[in-house]
Design an enzyme around this catalytic site. Sequence first.
Site, PDB file in Angstrom:
ATOM      1  N   SER A  99       0.800  -1.227   0.000  1.00  0.00           N
ATOM      2  CA  SER A  99       0.000   0.000   0.000  1.00  0.00           C
ATOM      3  C   SER A  99       0.830   1.273   0.000  1.00  0.00           C
ATOM      4  O   SER A  99       0.307   2.344  -0.281  1.00  0.00           O
ATOM      5  CB  SER A  99      -0.933   0.011   1.219  1.00  0.00           C
ATOM      6  OG  SER A  99      -0.186  -0.097   2.417  1.00  0.00           O
ATOM      7  N   ASP A 135      -1.798   9.068  10.231  1.00  0.00           N
ATOM      8  CA  ASP A 135      -1.294   7.808   9.693  1.00  0.00           C
ATOM      9  C   ASP A 135       0.218   7.938   9.537  1.00  0.00           C
ATOM     10  O   ASP A 135       0.696   8.739   8.741  1.00  0.00           O
ATOM     11  CB  ASP A 135      -1.965   7.536   8.342  1.00  0.00           C
ATOM     12  CG  ASP A 135      -1.587   6.190   7.737  1.00  0.00           C
ATOM     13  OD1 ASP A 135      -0.560   5.607   8.145  1.00  0.00           O
ATOM     14  OD2 ASP A 135      -2.305   5.729   6.839  1.00  0.00           O
ATOM     15  N   HIS A 181       1.417   5.542   5.721  1.00  0.00           N
ATOM     16  CA  HIS A 181       1.049   5.723   4.317  1.00  0.00           C
ATOM     17  C   HIS A 181       1.293   7.154   3.854  1.00  0.00           C
ATOM     18  O   HIS A 181       0.725   8.090   4.429  1.00  0.00           O
ATOM     19  CB  HIS A 181      -0.412   5.340   4.102  1.00  0.00           C
ATOM     20  CG  HIS A 181      -0.678   3.902   4.380  1.00  0.00           C
ATOM     21  ND1 HIS A 181      -1.210   3.464   5.583  1.00  0.00           N
ATOM     22  CD2 HIS A 181      -0.451   2.790   3.632  1.00  0.00           C
ATOM     23  CE1 HIS A 181      -1.315   2.141   5.549  1.00  0.00           C
ATOM     24  NE2 HIS A 181      -0.865   1.716   4.378  1.00  0.00           N
TER      25      HIS A 181
END
Length: 369
Positions: free
Chosen positions: A169, A337, A340
């Site tokens: 990801s 986060d 990411h």
Amino acid sequence: MSSLYAETSPSDDLRFDFGGGSVEPGYIGVSAAEGYSQNTGYGFNTPENMRNVAASGLGEASDAVQFLAFGTKSTNTFNVDLPNGLYEVKVTLGNTARASVAAEGVYQIINMTGNSAKDKFQIPITDGQLNILVTEGKVGTAFTLSALKIRKLSDVPVTNRTIYIGGDSTVCNYYPLDSSAQAGWGQIFKDFVNGQTFQVRNMASGGQIARGFRNDGQLEAILKYIKPGDYFILQLGINDTNPKNTTTEAEFKEIMRDMVQQVKAKGATVVLSTPQGRATDFNAEGIHTSVNRWYRHSTVALAQEENVPLVDLNVLSSAYFTSIGREATIALYMPGDSLHPNRAGATELARIVAAELQRQGLDGFSVSE
């Protein structure tokens, strides 16, 4: 051979508008019930497994067809007769949360997300017909197709020189490709590649582990097309370290080795990359370091053992993060986060990867000093 696509007009697009609604000017309308016919040169192989559905886009994206049978090996395909050669296929999905595109029995695009998502790929046609379908990105999602545009690039059925990217990801594509808030560095990588030399095919997917990338179709797609002169950049390890995936470091290393060796056997250049750390990996002295994360040491050792180039993005990104400081680093990640990157962060990571490959003397990269 169908007269749909004349060999004398390689710059013309074939345009298909799928669904039961109105047909956009310049497009060929295709309903779910339209089976393949040699007379028309196109149609669904098993129309009984197709259904017309609504879609929320505009124009050709205002309706779609849904694939009720799917899978990369499914015979429930949309078929188009084409003279042999190299083609660019542009895909517009209908309403779907996450779906992939397969053709010729392998994945072509991984995990397109959101309604009316658009992407494209190159594909060599060697048997006179394109066979394409929309398939799993997420089980339980409707796999839909609103439109196709097909353009012939060459009479020679060989892809342009290609950089294939594998990862998770932090690497994969997010949609819309040109405006998504979150991005993987593989999505941005084309901006640092000489487009006259290479195309970039990002085969990364969120949550991926080495075993999954090797066994579940992504490596298969790369092995089908990769050739001497191509690159394969592989970055995994983040999810492999999650206990739920039950992958020991020794297992991770040997699965990665297997992939490296399979691609090397095709004559292509393999590049291993280590994942960047978390935004919060700063020590009390303001130094960013994450060298013990994500099975990095095994990736570094494997690159040496297999004599393939290494981009130690873990260390390179840490040096950059240290130079800009904690707050500026956190601003390169999604809100709340630490793992990411946002679009700006992915751009910096892509720049670092390309600059390191350029520094090592690999051709095709265009990074300003």
